[in-house]
Design an enzyme around this catalytic site. Structure first.
Site, mmCIF file in Angstrom:
data_model
loop_
_atom_site.group_PDB
_atom_site.id
_atom_site.type_symbol
_atom_site.label_atom_id
_atom_site.label_comp_id
_atom_site.label_asym_id
_atom_site.label_seq_id
_atom_site.Cartn_x
_atom_site.Cartn_y
_atom_site.Cartn_z
ATOM 1 N N LYS A 13 0.800 -1.274 0.064
ATOM 2 C CA LYS A 13 0.211 -0.111 -0.050
ATOM 3 C C LYS A 13 0.740 1.240 0.147
ATOM 4 C CE LYS A 13 -2.923 2.268 3.458
ATOM 5 N NZ LYS A 13 -2.338 3.392 3.688
ATOM 6 N N LYS A 18 7.535 1.165 1.464
ATOM 7 C CA LYS A 18 8.007 0.507 0.618
ATOM 8 C C LYS A 18 9.481 1.124 -0.007
ATOM 9 C CE LYS A 18 5.044 0.722 -2.649
ATOM 10 N NZ LYS A 18 4.109 1.337 -1.793
ATOM 11 N N LYS A 44 5.829 9.048 -9.038
ATOM 12 C CA LYS A 44 6.455 10.240 -8.273
ATOM 13 C C LYS A 44 7.966 9.998 -8.657
ATOM 14 C CE LYS A 44 4.911 9.244 -4.267
ATOM 15 N NZ LYS A 44 4.104 8.122 -4.368
ATOM 16 N N ASP A 130 -0.733 -1.438 -5.237
ATOM 17 C CA ASP A 130 -0.900 -2.603 -5.464
ATOM 18 C C ASP A 130 -1.143 -2.945 -6.770
ATOM 19 O OD1 ASP A 130 -3.997 -2.298 -5.764
ATOM 20 O OD2 ASP A 130 -3.939 -2.282 -3.662
#
Lengths: 291, 460
Positions: A13, A18, A44, A130
């Site tokens: 998510k 991450k 991004k 995801d």
């Protein structure tokens, strides 16, 4: 015979940590002597920032926007420990097709045989959110990553996203795609957080690769534009990432995930919610009695 | 801290060769038009995964209003399509494609199916590879090529289809090489109006000097047995300015096969003989047979030319002196070479229209600069017909009416210029073309007939 390149993808998510986790894994792997590329698959284009002192680099799609032909090497930048950093990039928010952007960027590197030429040991794809559409599923297709890890906290929304990812992987596993390596349990500081994520892991028969506690060291390192490995190499947190990196480097056998179906997931979370509410009430009751 | 890429970008980025914008009167089709490349291989059937209308448009343009060539065994209206619409965009079209492939196997008899994707599946990211691999694992002869329109035109699509068949169907090399066997990569099927006859003539010439030829496309190909035989060939012959080079490079990497690149498709005796000697030398063929074949071909050719010279020298008041060619680099170069070196015509304007990849453009320019020892031509790469016609109008044709080698799009222009038009490329809507060829020894004679029949009938 060329050495076997290990390609892994890290999903989870948005905002769950991450990129932080991925960059620390890359840094720890580089520190251990591996030749690593980190490929940020997020419009991004900030996956690899902490590998380069917080600096942004032009993304593959930035270059493609300027000119129809791009030499892939123009989009590869060396960061901490010689890690090759690539950002796929994407369109401005609200326009274009980010998924197509990811496909294009991955294809460009594959076509130009960059992985072979750079003689890499490990490529890590850090993928946004995801598996929202075909483009974001590209890293788990046949011929790209073999192992997928998901970063998840014990928050229900993060677990939902992880479960969704399992469903995506299950779908692609029938056609030679990547398999699930396990869960990287992030921001796990309390016992009940650990219980929740453990229970989800048990219900889906998924191994937990590592528990990563929430730590101020990570935040401080991030704010200085560095990974924890670089900024606080002696810290306990750095050792957690090193251990995680070692497990990922040694990881060989992934499997087809067994996600919960929507009803199971709802029931599972409702049960945990009841459990938490009961625990909280018991806690409040105890405080009142003490008072 | 300075952040440097592994390779720095050139500081002066010259503007892209393609100036995007609308194109008037197109001279090529979409990448998925390469469905006709698949259909050009005997008993191969393309399957298209695209929106409704995409496949039909390619077929009507390439194979109907272009010499009225027809669709072939599996092309044109035979081609099954997913007719992807909103549902496939939102939910992905993989299931629909799987269903279509299953049904296709029930109703169509083919040696190989080639799945080609259009813009829709390529944009939404359908994993077509995984669908097709499932069928491959079950032993179905099927391959896939991603040919979304944003990847390029039908030239790019042709290379994708060729690559797909080599990588997914032909299989690895068993180490056996057959001396004297050659794979020919030349004109683009269907896009080039005369490809069938031309490939036949090229095959005839190569067989004449003692080679065995995998011509791979068209009625003179044995079909997939030739494709399976590709890795056994002694070498690949790329007979075009650039198309086929990527295939030859692929085969060089994959099966260590050498290749010979000859940019000029030969027209006429001088060029054809030079071509054959070049191939023979590369292949290491004994010169007696090569020279004997060349001699017999030249004898026949010059016998006809001898007759033609009566006309050519006496009809001087009515024949054009300067010419222009508007067309794909392969035919443009071949024609310019022939018209200059063998007829003594003067090039006024050569426009290359197929949007060749940027990396090949300098090599193409160099070929045109070397038309003859004393003739050098500067070409333009233009795709838009408005600009092409302006450029032809502004060219200097001297005081005689010009002859233009072009397409149907030049009809009105040529009327306006009171010149003659020989339709030599896509779209040739006022030519019915079966096996006619304009290359080699024999094709050159047909070309002369066409050119001067056009010229002498001008005033009729």
């Amino acid at each position: 015979m060329a050495k076997k390149l290990k390609q892994i993808a890290i999903y989870g998510k948005g905002g769950i940590g991450k990129s932080t986790t991925t960059s620390n894994i890359s840094a720890a792997l580089a520190e251990a002597g591996y030749k690593v590329m980190q490929f940020g698959a997020d419009p991004k284009a900030d996956s690899t920032n902490t590998l380069r002192g917080g600096e942004y680099i032009p993304s593959v799609l930035d270059l493609l926007a300027e000119r129809r032909r791009v030499d892939a090497y123009e989009a590869i930048f060396e960061g901490f420990g010689g890690i090759y950093c690539v950002e796929a990039g994407g369109p401005q928010p609200g326009v274009g097709c980010a998924g197509r952007g990811i496909i294009t960027a991955v294809e460009l590197l594959k076509q130009q045989r960059v992985f072979e030429e750079l003689d890499l040991d490990i490529v890590i794809y850090d993928v946004l959110g995801d598996v929202v559409c075909g483009g974001f599923a590209v890293p788990v297709r046949e011929g790209i990553a073999e192992h997928v890890f998901t970063v998840s906290s014990s928050d229900f929304m993060a677990i939902y996203a992880a479960n969704n990812l399992f469903r995506g992987i299950e779908r692609f596993s029938n056609s030679g795609g990547a398999l699930l390596g396990g869960i990287i349990a992030n921001s796990i500081n309390t016992d009940f957080q650990r219980e929740i994520i453990d229970d989800f892991a048990a219900r889906t028969d998924t191994p937990i690769v590592q528990y990563v506690p929430r730590s101020l060291t990570v935040t401080q390192a991030e704010l200085s534009g560095r990974t924890t490995i670089e900024a606080a190499p002696q810290s306990a947190q750095a050792d957690v990432y090193r251990q995680l990196a070692r497990r990922i480097a040694e990881h060989t056998d992934s499997k087809v995930p067994t996600p919960l179906n929507p009803t199971q997931l709802r029931e599972w979370s409702a049960r945990w919610a009841d459990h938490l509410v009961a625990a909280e009430q018991a806690e409040a009751e105890r405080s009142r009695q003490v008072a | 801290m300075a952040i440097l890429a592994l390779k720095s970008r050139p500081t002066e980025i010259s503007p892209d060769a393609d100036k995007s914008g609308p194109i008037e009167l197109v001279r090529y089709v979409c990448a998925i038009g390469a469905m006709q490349s698949a259909a050009a291989i005997p008993r191969v059937v393309p399957i298209t995964h695209c929106g409704p209308g995409c496949a039909d448009k390619q077929y009507m343009n390439l194979a109907f209003y272009n010499g009225f060539q027809g669709s072939g065994y599996g092309g044109g209206p035979v081609v099954p399509s997913t007719n992807a619409s909103q549902r496939e965009v939102i939910f992905g079209g993989a299931d629909r494609l799987r269903e279509l492939i299953e049904s296709t196997q029930l109703v169509l008899d083919a040696d190989l199916f080639v799945v080609l994707t259009g813009c829709i599946p390529d944009l939404v990211g359908d994993d077509v590879g995984s669908v097709v691999r499932d069928f491959q694992k079950k032993g179905v002869p099927i391959v896939y090529a991603e040919t979304g329109g944003f990847r390029g035109n039908n030239f790019t699509g042709h290379e994708a289809v060729t690559r797909a068949i080599i990588e997914q169907y032909v299989g690895p090399w068993d180490g056996v090489r057959e001396q004297g066997l050659v794979n020919v990569w030349s004109l683009l099927p269907y896009q080039n109006t005369f490809w069938r006859g031309d490939l036949e003539e090229i095959k005839r010439l190569l067989e004449g000097i003692g080679l065995k030829v995998n011509v791979l496309f068209g009625p003179d190909s044995a079909g997939l047995s030739e494709w399976r035989d590709i890795p056994h060939a002694q070498f690949n012959l790329v007979l075009s300015p650039w198309l086929g080079l990527s295939t030859a490079t692929l085969l060089e990497e994959r099966v260590h096969q050498p290749f010979l690149h000859i940019p000029v498709v030969p027209i006429g005796a001088r060029q054809s003989s030079e071509f054959l000697r070049q191939v023979a030398e590369f292949a290491g063929l004994p010169s007696e047979r090569v020279e004997a074949f060349i001699k017999s071909e030249e004898t026949r050719y010059y016998n006809y030319i001898d007759g033609f010279t009566d006309f050519y020298s006496e009809y001087w008041w009515g024949l054009p002196a300067k010419f222009a060619v508007v067309g794909d680099s392969a035919y443009n170069l071949a024609l310019t070479k022939f018209l200059v070196t063998q007829l003594g015509l003067i090039p006024a304007k050569q426009i290359v229209t197929e949007d060749p990849p940027v990396e090949h453009r300098d090599a193409i320019r160099a070929e045109f600069r070397n038309i003859d020892h004393d003739v050098s031509v500067e070409i333009d790469f233009i795709e838009d017909s408005y600009q092409i016609h302006q450029s032809i109008r502004n060219a200097d044709f001297g005081h005689k009416p010009p002859i233009i080698f072009g397409t149907t799009w030049e009809r009105d222009l040529v009327k306006e210029m009171k010149g003659s038009l020989v339709e030599v490329g896509f779209p040739a809507s006022y030519e019915v073309v079966l096996s006619r060829s304009y290359v080699g020894y024999r094709g050159a004679l047909s070309l002369l007939e066409r050119i001067y029949s056009t010229v002498v009938s001008h005033s009729a």
